[in-house]
Scaffold this motif. Structure first.
Motif, PDB file in Angstrom:
ATOM      1  N   ASP A 296      -0.930   8.115  -4.752  1.00  0.00           N
ATOM      2  CA  ASP A 296      -2.176   8.773  -4.366  1.00  0.00           C
ATOM      3  C   ASP A 296      -2.802   8.163  -3.118  1.00  0.00           C
ATOM      4  N   GLY A 297      -2.198   7.132  -2.564  1.00  0.00           N
ATOM      5  CA  GLY A 297      -2.678   6.549  -1.323  1.00  0.00           C
ATOM      6  C   GLY A 297      -3.677   5.432  -1.480  1.00  0.00           C
ATOM      7  N   ASN A 298      -4.476   5.407  -2.566  1.00  0.00           N
ATOM      8  CA  ASN A 298      -5.521   4.380  -2.730  1.00  0.00           C
ATOM      9  C   ASN A 298      -5.369   3.537  -3.993  1.00  0.00           C
ATOM     10  N   GLY A 299      -4.484   3.927  -4.925  1.00  0.00           N
ATOM     11  CA  GLY A 299      -4.244   3.131  -6.123  1.00  0.00           C
ATOM     12  C   GLY A 299      -5.101   3.476  -7.307  1.00  0.00           C
ATOM     13  N   ASP A 300      -5.878   4.560  -7.256  1.00  0.00           N
ATOM     14  CA  ASP A 300      -6.731   4.912  -8.394  1.00  0.00           C
ATOM     15  C   ASP A 300      -5.908   5.296  -9.625  1.00  0.00           C
TER      16      ASP A 300
ATOM     17  N   THR B 241      -2.545  -4.204  -1.176  1.00  0.00           N
ATOM     18  CA  THR B 241      -3.829  -4.104  -1.882  1.00  0.00           C
ATOM     19  C   THR B 241      -3.845  -5.111  -3.029  1.00  0.00           C
TER      20      THR B 241
ATOM     21  N   LYS C 169      -4.037  -4.775   5.716  1.00  0.00           N
ATOM     22  CA  LYS C 169      -3.331  -3.594   6.202  1.00  0.00           C
ATOM     23  C   LYS C 169      -2.024  -3.346   5.447  1.00  0.00           C
TER      24      LYS C 169
ATOM     25  N   THR D 266     -11.062  -4.207  -6.615  1.00  0.00           N
ATOM     26  CA  THR D 266      -9.945  -3.788  -5.760  1.00  0.00           C
ATOM     27  C   THR D 266     -10.262  -4.180  -4.328  1.00  0.00           C
TER      28      THR D 266
ATOM     29  N   ASN E 272      -9.000  -3.689  -0.536  1.00  0.00           N
ATOM     30  CA  ASN E 272      -8.166  -2.925   0.390  1.00  0.00           C
ATOM     31  C   ASN E 272      -8.274  -3.421   1.825  1.00  0.00           C
ATOM     32  N   SER E 273      -8.793  -4.609   2.016  1.00  0.00           N
ATOM     33  CA  SER E 273      -9.061  -5.097   3.369  1.00  0.00           C
ATOM     34  C   SER E 273      -7.784  -5.401   4.163  1.00  0.00           C
TER      35      SER E 273
ATOM     36  N   PHE F 184       1.698   3.367  -3.422  1.00  0.00           N
ATOM     37  CA  PHE F 184       0.787   4.163  -4.253  1.00  0.00           C
ATOM     38  C   PHE F 184       0.947   5.641  -3.916  1.00  0.00           C
TER      39      PHE F 184
ATOM     40  N   LYS G 266       0.817  -1.223   0.000  1.00  0.00           N
ATOM     41  CA  LYS G 266       0.000   0.000   0.000  1.00  0.00           C
ATOM     42  C   LYS G 266       0.847   1.269   0.000  1.00  0.00           C
TER      43      LYS G 266
END
Length: 402
Positions: free
Chosen positions: A317-321, A345, A342, A337, A339-340, A315, A312
């Protein structure tokens, strides 16, 4: 007649005595003597033997003493009798040279060292701590190196120094042990769960036209996924009447075992449209990792799936978009996707078949967005040429120095 044949009886006379002496004549014995004949004969024989022995000694020529090879005379003249009878004097052996003695002593010491049992003392707690620190720093250096160079340079590096591959994966195993879950185990669980349904059915594993499942594990490490998946299908095919055919290809920079094929994963030795699942499990390490994605698109069959598990913290942008949008521009459709977890991803994409691509193209043209998408692809390639995507799309996974 009896009277005529009867011999006259006479007493012993001198004639009889002479006749007996003639009949019983023995050397050294007389009939009138009381001595035993063989005693005198033995005495005579012993005396004769002594005389013969002394004569033989006088006639015997003294033998020439045998000389050793190093004592042989160099001159061709015969020696005098005094020299021949002289006592033999042995020459002293030449002393060994100093370097020969040292060589023999060192050889003897080496044999002693080999024969002596080697006893290794166990490391102390401080020594173990220092060794762990050294191996950890070594792992961090190799890890940073692989993330900040291209796959081509990484391939050359491992070919020149194959021990780096082993050192990296040894450190990686110790890192993963501290994680709550190993992403490889989760991907294997996903394959097991979807294998319960028929191949190519909704929710089942994708397969080729002959329903064969072909998996390519890119950057496989020690090919643990191939081992677990093959073991699972072998066991299931023994239990079930409906057998599933599954083949796993594992690619990495070194052949750590027989399951691995050595390759730079931007170009693997598989034909186009030959795989149904391509997996990148923490394997997008090079600065040119979008080349790996393009290679996955090439070898995947239509409706084949792309599975990615990535840290994680990488990325930007923090979320991988942004990462998902870049893969869409490479031709993939985004499915899911997760993200469960920790630590990392999970992403799922698929390669659309021709009919879906044509339908999507027509839809974009109606919305007048087709040209925008093509422009975005060109912009992505232009940005990559100026600054590799490993510097901005996915940041290098650099561990903190301690």
């Amino acid at each position: 007649m009896r009277d005529e044949l009867r011999l006259p009886v006479r007493t012993a006379t001198a004639d009889h005595k002479l006749t007996a002496m003639a009949l019983f004549k023995v050397d050294g014995w007389s009939i009138d003597s009381k001595e035993i004949a063989y005693d005198k004969a033995n005495k005579n024989d012993k005396q004769k033997a002594k005389k013969n022995k002394s004569k033989n000694k006088e006639k015997r020529v003294p033998e020439k003493p045998q000389l050793k090879l190093e004592e042989a005379p160099t001159d061709t003249q015969d020696r005098s009798p005094e020299q021949r009878d002289a006592p033999k004097i042995e020459k002293p052996k030449p002393a060994k040279r100093k370097h020969e003695e040292e060589a023999n002593n060192s050889a003897a010491d080496q044999t002693k060292m080999v024969e002596a049992p080697v006893s290794k003392k166990p490391l102390t707690a401080l020594q173990k701590k220092m060794m762990a620190k050294l191996s950890g720093s070594r792992f961090r250096w190799i890890n940073e190196r692989l993330y900040t160079i291209s796959s081509e340079d990484a391939y050359k590096l491992i070919q020149e120094q194959p021990q780096l591959f082993d050192e990296y994966h040894e450190g990686f195993r110790s890192q993963v042990q501290a994680w709550p879950e190993n992403p490889v185990d989760l991907l294997v669980q996903q394959i097991r769960a979807r294998a319960k349904k028929p191949v190519n059915a909704p929710g089942g594993l994708p397969g080729l036209k002959n329903k064969k499942i072909v998996i390519a594990d890119m950057g496989c490490g020690e090919a643990q996924l191939a081992l677990d998946v093959n073991t699972f299908f072998q066991r299931e095919n023994k239990r079930s009447k409906f057998k599933k055919d599954c083949e796993v290809h594992s690619f990495d920079l070194k052949k750590a075992n027989e399951r691995i094929t050595v390759a730079d994963i931007r170009h693997v030795p598989l034909p186009e449209n030959s795989c149904t699942i391509v997996i990148f499990c923490l394997a997008l390490m090079g600065t040119n990792f979008l080349d790996f994605i393009k290679e996955a698109y090439r070898i995947l069959a239509p409706r084949g799936e792309l599975w990615i598990a990535e840290i994680k913290s990488r990325f930007s942008d923090g979320n991988g978009d942004e990462f998902v949008n870049a893969l869409k521009l490479c031709g993939f459709f985004h499915k899911h996707t997760d993200n469960s977890n920790k630590m990392f991803t999970k992403f799922e994409f698929f390669k659309p078949p021709k009919e879906i691509l044509e339908e999507r193209k027509a839809k974009l043209e109606r919305k007048q967005k087709f040209i925008e998408v093509e422009t975005e692809k060109e912009a992505l390639e232009s940005k990559r040429s100026e600054n590799p995507e490993g510097n901005w799309l996915l940041k290098p996974c650099i561990y903190k120095r301690r």
